[in-house]
Design an enzyme around this catalytic site. Structure first.
Site, mmCIF file in Angstrom:
data_model
loop_
_atom_site.group_PDB
_atom_site.id
_atom_site.type_symbol
_atom_site.label_atom_id
_atom_site.label_comp_id
_atom_site.label_asym_id
_atom_site.label_seq_id
_atom_site.Cartn_x
_atom_site.Cartn_y
_atom_site.Cartn_z
ATOM 1 N N ASN A 1 -10.297 0.431 -0.165
ATOM 2 C CA ASN A 1 -9.286 0.342 0.902
ATOM 3 C C ASN A 1 -9.848 0.742 2.261
ATOM 4 O O ASN A 1 -10.406 1.831 2.410
ATOM 5 C CB ASN A 1 -8.135 1.314 0.600
ATOM 6 C CG ASN A 1 -7.217 0.813 -0.493
ATOM 7 O OD1 ASN A 1 -7.544 -0.133 -1.199
ATOM 8 N ND2 ASN A 1 -6.077 1.448 -0.619
ATOM 9 N N ILE A 2 -9.658 -0.136 3.225
ATOM 10 C CA ILE A 2 -10.186 0.118 4.572
ATOM 11 C C ILE A 2 -9.104 -0.171 5.608
ATOM 12 O O ILE A 2 -8.600 -1.291 5.701
ATOM 13 C CB ILE A 2 -11.434 -0.760 4.828
ATOM 14 C CG1 ILE A 2 -12.538 -0.388 3.822
ATOM 15 C CG2 ILE A 2 -11.923 -0.599 6.275
ATOM 16 C CD1 ILE A 2 -13.710 -1.326 3.801
ATOM 17 N N ASP A 3 -8.777 0.826 6.356
ATOM 18 C CA ASP A 3 -7.819 0.680 7.453
ATOM 19 C C ASP A 3 -8.380 1.298 8.739
ATOM 20 O O ASP A 3 -8.493 0.647 9.775
ATOM 21 C CB ASP A 3 -6.491 1.356 7.075
ATOM 22 C CG ASP A 3 -5.412 1.111 8.121
ATOM 23 O OD1 ASP A 3 -5.661 0.373 9.082
ATOM 24 O OD2 ASP A 3 -4.307 1.661 7.984
ATOM 25 N N SER A 4 -8.772 2.576 8.660
ATOM 26 C CA SER A 4 -9.181 3.299 9.882
ATOM 27 C C SER A 4 -10.301 2.583 10.626
ATOM 28 O O SER A 4 -10.312 2.562 11.864
ATOM 29 C CB SER A 4 -9.617 4.723 9.530
ATOM 30 O OG SER A 4 -8.521 5.445 9.036
ATOM 31 N N ASP B 1 0.850 -1.193 0.000
ATOM 32 C CA ASP B 1 0.000 0.000 0.000
ATOM 33 C C ASP B 1 0.891 1.250 0.000
ATOM 34 O O ASP B 1 1.783 1.375 0.846
ATOM 35 C CB ASP B 1 -0.868 -0.046 1.276
ATOM 36 C CG ASP B 1 -1.985 0.973 1.276
ATOM 37 O OD1 ASP B 1 -2.454 1.352 0.189
ATOM 38 O OD2 ASP B 1 -2.399 1.381 2.384
ATOM 39 N N HIS C 1 -9.310 4.788 -2.315
ATOM 40 C CA HIS C 1 -8.613 4.862 -1.013
ATOM 41 C C HIS C 1 -9.468 5.674 -0.053
ATOM 42 O O HIS C 1 -10.435 6.317 -0.436
ATOM 43 C CB HIS C 1 -7.251 5.545 -1.187
ATOM 44 C CG HIS C 1 -6.217 4.662 -1.785
ATOM 45 N ND1 HIS C 1 -5.113 4.240 -1.091
ATOM 46 C CD2 HIS C 1 -6.126 4.102 -3.022
ATOM 47 C CE1 HIS C 1 -4.384 3.463 -1.870
ATOM 48 N NE2 HIS C 1 -4.976 3.364 -3.056
ATOM 49 N N GLY C 2 -9.064 5.645 1.212
ATOM 50 C CA GLY C 2 -9.724 6.502 2.202
ATOM 51 C C GLY C 2 -11.201 6.189 2.333
ATOM 52 O O GLY C 2 -12.030 7.078 2.474
#
Ligand code: G3H
Ligand code: 13P
Ligand code: ZN
Length: 309
Positions: free
Chosen positions: A254-257, A82, A211-212
């Site tokens: 995209n997933i992170d938070s 990433d 993203h985000g």
């Protein structure tokens, strides 16, 4: 089955009007939570590693854990870098078993972005690895780099054809109003679906990446705040908007938070309710369950990739 590239996943996702979840991984519990959810939902997966994750957990540890995920789940899993920001970083990942890399040269002028991306594509394709690039700039924080909202810029649809033709890239991340982190919008959330549609018109059949894309569930924010957190005003992308994007050309979300929020809310609550616990399994176990729960929700209700493995 060995690690796979995202080529086949994206082809099916584009045709089927759904998206593949690309989840950031930093430790064993996060990987296990994601993989257990995907296994139960029979969903193809992209597990992505940022350079911050490489520094934190060591690439070899992460790769071995992703290999364990492949072995235990039997799912098609793609291991992706990433936000790689240099050719050398991408090369290192390609040489060390990643099946997909992102070269994010979006901070550079257009022609420079093309030439850096082209260099990565040539090396990657020679090694059977696929490449994602980025055009336009998202706001928010990645690693130690913070892009202020005023410096962010939407993708220009007039540039996408030239970019894809000249670089030979396999997928393209575009900026349509999402941003990294848990504070994405002040006021009404707004995504530029008109830009996404224009990009799709210029690149029919070509996989687009968002993203985000965390939606920042308010129940998790509330728990964090209740137990001493300071996340007032945290706001993400509404899930209906993500579902809409997944029906269009967006094939990777995209997933992170959201995973970070799930882990943090669970652990904060755990210690508030169980102040005497000191065995990490007592709080990392529930954190893993929380990751599993939110990933299941994303796969089924947001991405629509359940049952597609
Ligand atoms: O886009 C950035 C991802 O959320 C990764 O975050 O660079 O802090 O690991 P990180
Ligand atoms: P979020 O911060 O919205 O989860 O975005 C993650 C991301 O884009 C990783 O590349
Ligand atoms: Zn990102």
């Amino acid at each position: 089955m060995p690690l796979v590239t995202s080529t086949e996943m994206f082809k099916k996702a584009y045709e089927g009007g759904y998206a593949i979840g690309a989840f950031n991984v930093n430790n064993m519990e996060i990987i296990q939570g994601i993989v257990e959810a995907a296994t139960e939902e029979r969903a193809p997966l992209i597990l992505q590693v940022s350079s911050g994750a490489r520094k934190y957990a060591n690439t070899t540890y992460l790769r071995k854990m992703v290999e364990a995920a492949v072995e235990t789940s039997g799912l098609p899993i793609c291991m992706h870098l990433d936000h790689g920001d240099t050719f050398d970083l991408c090369k290192d990942c390609i040489d060390n078993g990643f099946t997909s890399v992102m070269i994010d040269a979006s901070a550079h002028p257009f022609q420079e972005n093309i030439s850096i991306t082209r260099q990565v594509v040539e090396y990657a394709h020679d090694h059977g690895v696929v490449v994602e690039a980025e055009l336009g700039k998202l706001a928010g924080v990645e690693d130690d780099v913070k892009v202020d909202a005023k410096d962010a810029s939407y993708t220009d649809p007039d540039q996408v054809q030239e970019f894809v033709e000249k670089t030979g890239v396999d997928s393209l991340a575009i900026a349509i109003g999402t941003s990294h982190g848990a504070f994405k919008f002040k006021g009404q959330p707004r995504l530029r679906f008109d830009i996404l549609q224009e990009v799709e018109n210029r690149l029919p059949g070509f996989p687009i990446v968002l993203h985000g894309a965390s939606s920042v569930p308010q129940d998790l924010v509330k728990v964090i705040n209740q137990y001493g957190g300071a996340m007032l005003g945290a706001q993400g992308v509404p899930e209906e908007m993500l579902r809409e994007a997944a029906k269009m050309a967006v094939c990777k979300i995209n997933i992170d938070s959201d995973l970070r929020l799930a882990v943090t809310a669970t652990i904060r609550e755990h210690f508030a309710l169980n102040p005497s616990h000191f065995d990490p399994r007592q709080y990392l176990g529930p954190a893993r369950e929380a990751v599993k729960k939110i990933v299941k929700h994303k796969l089924v209700n947001v991405l629509g990739c359940n049952g597609k493995a």
